[in-house]
Design an enzyme around this catalytic site. Structure first.
Site, PDB file in Angstrom:
ATOM      1  N   CYS A 191      11.774  -2.317   2.576  1.00 44.50           N
ATOM      2  CA  CYS A 191      10.782  -1.495   1.865  1.00 44.50           C
ATOM      3  C   CYS A 191      11.023  -0.014   2.085  1.00 44.50           C
ATOM      4  O   CYS A 191      11.087   0.765   1.149  1.00 44.50           O
ATOM      5  CB  CYS A 191       9.371  -1.883   2.276  1.00 44.50           C
ATOM      6  SG  CYS A 191       9.079  -1.856   4.045  1.00 44.50           S
TER       7      CYS A 191
ATOM      8  N   CYS B 262       3.662  -9.602   4.444  1.00 43.97           N
ATOM      9  CA  CYS B 262       4.472  -8.504   4.991  1.00 43.97           C
ATOM     10  C   CYS B 262       4.556  -8.767   6.492  1.00 43.97           C
ATOM     11  O   CYS B 262       3.535  -8.952   7.156  1.00 43.97           O
ATOM     12  CB  CYS B 262       3.788  -7.171   4.740  1.00 43.97           C
ATOM     13  SG  CYS B 262       4.502  -5.833   5.726  1.00 43.97           S
TER      14      CYS B 262
ATOM     15  N   TYR C  88       1.775  16.514   4.045  1.00 44.11           N
ATOM     16  CA  TYR C  88       2.391  17.235   2.920  1.00 44.11           C
ATOM     17  C   TYR C  88       1.638  18.544   2.635  1.00 44.11           C
ATOM     18  O   TYR C  88       0.833  18.984   3.458  1.00 44.11           O
ATOM     19  CB  TYR C  88       2.470  16.314   1.697  1.00 44.11           C
ATOM     20  CG  TYR C  88       3.441  15.160   1.920  1.00 44.11           C
ATOM     21  CD1 TYR C  88       4.798  15.409   2.124  1.00 44.11           C
ATOM     22  CD2 TYR C  88       3.006  13.846   1.972  1.00 44.11           C
ATOM     23  CE1 TYR C  88       5.690  14.371   2.348  1.00 44.11           C
ATOM     24  CE2 TYR C  88       3.902  12.797   2.201  1.00 44.11           C
ATOM     25  CZ  TYR C  88       5.241  13.069   2.389  1.00 44.11           C
ATOM     26  OH  TYR C  88       6.121  12.049   2.621  1.00 44.11           O
TER      27      TYR C  88
ATOM     28  N   ARG D 138      -6.080  11.215  -0.874  1.00 40.00           N
ATOM     29  CA  ARG D 138      -5.549  10.526   0.296  1.00 40.00           C
ATOM     30  C   ARG D 138      -5.590  11.494   1.472  1.00 40.00           C
ATOM     31  O   ARG D 138      -5.293  12.680   1.317  1.00 40.00           O
ATOM     32  CB  ARG D 138      -4.106  10.110   0.031  1.00 40.00           C
ATOM     33  CG  ARG D 138      -3.529   9.336   1.203  1.00 40.00           C
ATOM     34  CD  ARG D 138      -2.535   8.336   0.756  1.00 40.00           C
ATOM     35  NE  ARG D 138      -3.067   7.024   1.016  1.00 40.00           N
ATOM     36  CZ  ARG D 138      -2.317   5.981   1.328  1.00 40.00           C
ATOM     37  NH1 ARG D 138      -1.017   6.097   1.375  1.00 40.00           N
ATOM     38  NH2 ARG D 138      -2.851   4.805   1.553  1.00 40.00           N
TER      39      ARG D 138
ATOM     40  N   GLN E 260      -0.657   9.507  -8.444  1.00 44.40           N
ATOM     41  CA  GLN E 260      -0.745  10.317  -7.221  1.00 44.40           C
ATOM     42  C   GLN E 260      -0.027  11.656  -7.417  1.00 44.40           C
ATOM     43  O   GLN E 260       1.149  11.688  -7.790  1.00 44.40           O
ATOM     44  CB  GLN E 260      -0.141   9.591  -6.015  1.00 44.40           C
ATOM     45  CG  GLN E 260      -0.448  10.373  -4.735  1.00 44.40           C
ATOM     46  CD  GLN E 260       0.123   9.763  -3.464  1.00 44.40           C
ATOM     47  OE1 GLN E 260       1.336   9.661  -3.317  1.00 44.40           O
ATOM     48  NE2 GLN E 260      -0.734   9.383  -2.531  1.00 44.40           N
TER      49      GLN E 260
ATOM     50  N   ARG F 280       2.614  -2.507   1.755  1.00 47.68           N
ATOM     51  CA  ARG F 280       3.693  -3.486   1.863  1.00 47.68           C
ATOM     52  C   ARG F 280       3.206  -4.894   1.534  1.00 47.68           C
ATOM     53  O   ARG F 280       3.985  -5.741   1.124  1.00 47.68           O
ATOM     54  CB  ARG F 280       4.314  -3.405   3.264  1.00 47.68           C
ATOM     55  CG  ARG F 280       5.118  -2.128   3.440  1.00 47.68           C
ATOM     56  CD  ARG F 280       5.290  -1.782   4.884  1.00 47.68           C
ATOM     57  NE  ARG F 280       4.013  -1.515   5.500  1.00 47.68           N
ATOM     58  CZ  ARG F 280       3.797  -1.479   6.802  1.00 47.68           C
ATOM     59  NH1 ARG F 280       4.797  -1.705   7.624  1.00 47.68           N
ATOM     60  NH2 ARG F 280       2.600  -1.219   7.292  1.00 47.68           N
TER      61      ARG F 280
ATOM     62  N   GLN G 231      15.984 -19.905  12.413  1.00 45.80           N
ATOM     63  CA  GLN G 231      15.979 -18.744  13.313  1.00 45.80           C
ATOM     64  C   GLN G 231      14.705 -17.910  13.148  1.00 45.80           C
ATOM     65  O   GLN G 231      14.279 -17.225  14.078  1.00 45.80           O
ATOM     66  CB  GLN G 231      17.184 -17.839  13.003  1.00 45.80           C
ATOM     67  CG  GLN G 231      18.540 -18.485  13.169  1.00 45.80           C
ATOM     68  CD  GLN G 231      18.888 -18.690  14.633  1.00 45.80           C
ATOM     69  OE1 GLN G 231      18.386 -17.996  15.497  1.00 45.80           O
ATOM     70  NE2 GLN G 231      19.715 -19.670  14.903  1.00 45.80           N
TER      71      GLN G 231
ATOM     72  N   GLU H 248      16.203 -31.349   6.994  1.00 43.82           N
ATOM     73  CA  GLU H 248      16.050 -30.469   8.161  1.00 43.82           C
ATOM     74  C   GLU H 248      16.080 -31.315   9.424  1.00 43.82           C
ATOM     75  O   GLU H 248      15.293 -32.241   9.572  1.00 43.82           O
ATOM     76  CB  GLU H 248      14.723 -29.701   8.046  1.00 43.82           C
ATOM     77  CG  GLU H 248      14.307 -28.959   9.291  1.00 43.82           C
ATOM     78  CD  GLU H 248      15.365 -27.970   9.805  1.00 43.82           C
ATOM     79  OE1 GLU H 248      15.872 -27.164   9.017  1.00 43.82           O
ATOM     80  OE2 GLU H 248      15.699 -28.051  11.018  1.00 43.82           O
TER      81      GLU H 248
HETATM   82  C1  LIG Z   1       8.178   2.311   0.715  1.00 38.70           C
HETATM   83  C2  LIG Z   1       6.900   3.080   0.967  1.00 38.70           C
HETATM   84  C3  LIG Z   1       6.677   4.268   0.288  1.00 38.70           C
HETATM   85  C4  LIG Z   1       5.490   4.975   0.478  1.00 38.70           C
HETATM   86  N1  LIG Z   1       5.253   6.089  -0.271  1.00 38.70           N
HETATM   87  C5  LIG Z   1       4.025   6.664  -0.251  1.00 38.70           C
HETATM   88  C6  LIG Z   1       3.668   7.657  -1.206  1.00 38.70           C
HETATM   89  O1  LIG Z   1       4.418   7.986  -2.122  1.00 38.70           O
HETATM   90  N2  LIG Z   1       2.427   8.211  -1.094  1.00 38.70           N
HETATM   91  C7  LIG Z   1       1.532   7.831  -0.136  1.00 38.70           C
HETATM   92  O2  LIG Z   1       0.428   8.358  -0.085  1.00 38.70           O
HETATM   93  N3  LIG Z   1       1.845   6.857   0.768  1.00 38.70           N
HETATM   94  C8  LIG Z   1       3.043   6.255   0.701  1.00 38.70           C
HETATM   95  N4  LIG Z   1       3.318   5.197   1.534  1.00 38.70           N
HETATM   96  C9  LIG Z   1       2.280   4.712   2.465  1.00 38.70           C
HETATM   97  C10 LIG Z   1       1.487   3.543   1.835  1.00 38.70           C
HETATM   98  O3  LIG Z   1       0.715   3.968   0.742  1.00 38.70           O
HETATM   99  C11 LIG Z   1       0.549   2.896   2.856  1.00 38.70           C
HETATM  100  O4  LIG Z   1      -0.392   3.835   3.267  1.00 38.70           O
HETATM  101  C12 LIG Z   1       1.292   2.373   4.076  1.00 38.70           C
HETATM  102  O5  LIG Z   1       2.397   1.597   3.671  1.00 38.70           O
HETATM  103  C13 LIG Z   1       0.393   1.529   4.962  1.00 38.70           C
HETATM  104  O6  LIG Z   1      -0.119   0.452   4.238  1.00 38.70           O
HETATM  105  P1  LIG Z   1       0.471  -1.038   4.431  1.00 38.70           P
HETATM  106  O7  LIG Z   1       0.358  -1.335   5.895  1.00 38.70           O
HETATM  107  O8  LIG Z   1      -0.404  -1.885   3.591  1.00 38.70           O
HETATM  108  O9  LIG Z   1       1.889  -1.004   3.993  1.00 38.70           O
HETATM  109  C14 LIG Z   1       4.523   4.499   1.392  1.00 38.70           C
HETATM  110  C15 LIG Z   1       4.762   3.320   2.084  1.00 38.70           C
HETATM  111  C16 LIG Z   1       5.920   2.599   1.879  1.00 38.70           C
HETATM  112  C17 LIG Z   1       6.136   1.309   2.610  1.00 38.70           C
END
Ligand SMILES: Cc1cc2nc3c(=O)[nH]c(=O)nc-3n(C[C@H](O)[C@H](O)[C@H](O)COP(=O)(O)O)c2cc1C
Length: 643
Positions: free
Chosen positions: A350, A343, A171, A219, A101, A320, A423, A415
């Protein structure tokens, strides 16, 4: 089952073994100078080995002035190519494809790191960092396009199958595309055609220099989710133009950066529905011919399959989901879906984000502490198999249990309830938190896979444990809610956990003492049932941490919920409480129930009772010290890999 998501796909000329994509995630696992070490290699390798068809690397800076964090990967110089060569080899070794990326933070770069003012399409005040942004001159824009292309050439030299332009989350690229930011009057500003020129020229340049066969994905945020931001119709019009330059795939995210503790919509938390972005991908798919990737809580195999089968997208990206379980695709293919570690959207480990020095501690997962530690924490066979009893089938106990059993120990879990989870089961009950129940199911299934003997309705007493002749005991008996001793003139007082567990019918107007996660979740649980609540919190804020508070912003805006911070209950009356507030002593009245959400204390009498009677005792999780689920699970795992 799941034939659609498991079928082969392609992006441009790149053939991909299935439709599972690991999207870009800034992992924070690279070294502080942005180099790729063994930690990063093992982290990505685990996901390639776990069956993901396409891995998109975390963001890689194409310009030293565009860095968002110190340990963001860097691709702005040839010196970084050898690291990427290793990364590509590790991923290819397991049959996955990899795109790198390419990223420039623009307005969201960190000037502290680059020692250079932020740049953007137009001069804005960078509100968070109190800085003015430098508007790129027309010549500087052309230079920037060149830097994106140079980076793509380096990716190709490293052996990557393609690149993904980070054109989402606000960005630099979308700062040109979005009328919210772009106020330019040169060829890069104005109508949709002009605002899309920046990414179009980047793609044209990459294709010219790397060849038409070199895959380029972009993206985007299908909806920037802020007033004046780009919306899906405008985005689709732009994509039609961009596609003409040879773009091979579009990865449809949404929202703006997860700026300073506000996760926004780009990374939906536990209150965002599963698949919350898929409709944006579907809309894009109607407008373009290239491959479309959907993302956003696509964390259930059936959902992934449906998105592909219904034609909403060609690929599903699990962010995630891949942190929680690197083997998500393999477990799906092997019909082991109940073993998938889910997740939960909890954000405990995370989204660590850069600290004030620009350093991130590295992404991991509450229910999978091995994420980010693949290099140093390896599950190896035990030197000597032993009989180990675990007291308590909470998630800490079960995490320890499956790992120890996998290592060859004979593990028995006692258990006292008729179900597992402790919890965490209670945490799964309020609205939007059912994923915690999925986590419990994953633990039970994984324990079953490795032969753990879980005995329900069996209280772990010193006697019942000693009968089993264990060579080691792990006390994971959790915590119990604390009941503060208030002077009370007669109002009904109950524990929040009893309300959540359905043991008590809540009053119609409740005073909830404690505005941490339990207090908020309790309010969320009772409000839909025609209840009102006032949350009283002694601290200056509710929600324990900003992420949790953000998740509950809709609850906190609900007219049926009042919040009083910096407020301490002194005594309870017949219909409320006398409180100490910043404005002095205040009497709150008109309530018919007090619900205490005031914390927990460890439950652990076993360790003392067993002292000297078994060779080895370990107390873990809340039984040792009350804390977050994530910390208890991690403690259990690190004990289990060594015992
Ligand atoms: C720790 C973390 C770092 C991320 N860094 C980026 C990144 O560098 N570039 C990007 O396009 N998206 C980034 N994202 C977004 C993820 O690519 C993804 O779009 C977002 O987590 C939603 O997907 P999910 O619900 O499957 O986690 C990041 C997400 C997380 C959780």
């Amino acid at each position: 089952m799941f034939d659609s998501v498991l079928s082969k796909g392609s992006i441009g000329s790149v053939e991909i073994r299935n439709r599972f994509v690991m999207p870009a995630m800034g992992s924070g696992h690279s070294t502080l100078d942005g180099n790729i070490g063994e930690e990063t290699l093992c982290y990505y390798e685990a996901r390639a080995k776990g069956g993901f068809g396409l891995i998109i690397s975390e963001y890689c800076a194409i310009d030293p002035h565009g860095l968002g964090a110190l340990n963001e990967l860097r691709i702005y110089d040839d010196q970084y190519i050898p690291g990427f060569v290793k990364l590509v080899e590790r991923v290819h070794k397991h049959g996955a494809k990899i795109f790198l990326q390419l990223h420039h933070g623009g307005q969201w770069s960190d000037p502290k790191i680059s020692d250079y003012p932020c740049v953007s399409a137009s001069p804005l005040v960078w509100h968070i960092r109190d800085q003015l942004v430098h508007e790129l001159t027309t010549q500087e824009v052309y230079d920037m396009i060149g830097r994106f292309c140079d980076a793509a050439v380096r990716a190709k030299k490293a052996g990557a199958d393609g690149v993904e332009l980070h054109g989402g989350h606000g960005y630099l690229i979308p700062q040109f595309m979005s009328a919210r930011i772009n106020k330019r009057t040169d060829e890069f500003g104005g109508d949709i055609c002009a605002r899309s020129l920046f990414p179009r020229l980047i793609i044209r340049g990459i294709k010219e220099r790397c060849g038409q066969d070199f895959a380029v994905c972009m993206r985007i945020s299908g909806d920037e989710t802020v007033p004046g931001g780009m919306k899906i119709n405008e985005m689709c019009a732009m994509l039609k133009l961009i596609e003409k330059e040879g773009l091979d795939a579009v990865n449809v995210s949404c929202g703006l950066p997860s700026a300073y503790k506000d996760t926004g919509r780009s990374i939906g938390g536990f209150r965002a529905p599963l698949g919350f972005n898929a409709n944006l991908a579907e809309r894009v798919k109607r407008s373009v011919h290239m491959a479309v990737i959907a993302v956003g809580r696509l964390h259930d195999p059936a959902l992934c399959d449906a998105v592909i089968e219904d034609g909403q997208a060609d690929f599903v990206a699990l962010g995630r989901g891949s942190l929680a379980d690197p083997e998500f695709p393999n477990k799906t293919a092997e019909g082991r879906t109940d073993e998938i570690c889910p997740c939960t959207g909890c954000f405990s480990k995370c989204l660590t984000g850069p600290d004030e020095n620009g350093v991130s501690p590295g992404a991991s997962c509450a229910f999978n502490p091995f994420t980010g530690h693949e290099f140093e924490k390896v599950i190896t066979p035990a030197e000597k198999a032993r009989t180990i009893v675990v007291a308590g089938a909470g998630v800490g106990g079960l995490e320890a249990a499956w790992i120890m059993a996998k290592r060859g120990h004979k593990v028995i879990v006692l258990e006292k309830e008729d179900r597992a989870g402790g919890q965490t089961y209670i945490a799964s009950i309020p609205p939007c938190r059912q994923r915690f129940a999925v986590a419990i199911k994953h633990y039970v299934a994984t324990c079953r896979r490795y032969g753990v003997d879980i005995r329900y309705n069996t209280e772990a007493t010193a006697e019942s444990i000693l009968k089993l002749n264990p060579e080691a005991v792990i006390v994971a008996t959790g915590a119990a809610p604390v009941m503060p001793e208030y002077e009370n003139d007669g109002i009904a007082v109950v524990q929040a956990v009893d309300v959540i567990l359905g043991k008590v019918v809540p009053g119609h107007n409740c005073l909830i003492i404690g505005g941490g996660i339990v207090g908020l979740a309790t309010a969320d649980f009772i409000i839909p049932n025609m209840r009102q609540a006032t949350i009283v919190e002694a601290l200056p804020d509710v929600g324990e941490d900003p992420f949790t508070k953000t998740q509950y912003s809709d609850l906190l805006a609900d007219p049926h919920v009042k919040v009083m911070t910096d407020t301490r209950v002194i005594k309870l009356t017949t219909d409320g409480a006398v409180c100490e507030t910043p404005d002095g002593i205040m009497t709150l009245s008109g309530y018919d129930m007090v619900i205490v959400a005031g914390g927990f204390s460890p439950v652990n009498t076993l360790a003392d009772e067993l002292e000297g009677k078994v060779p080895e005792i370990h107390v873990i999780g809340d039984a040792r010290k009350v804390r977050r689920i994530a910390d208890a699970v991690e403690e259990a795992a690190w004990l289990a890999v060594d015992i």
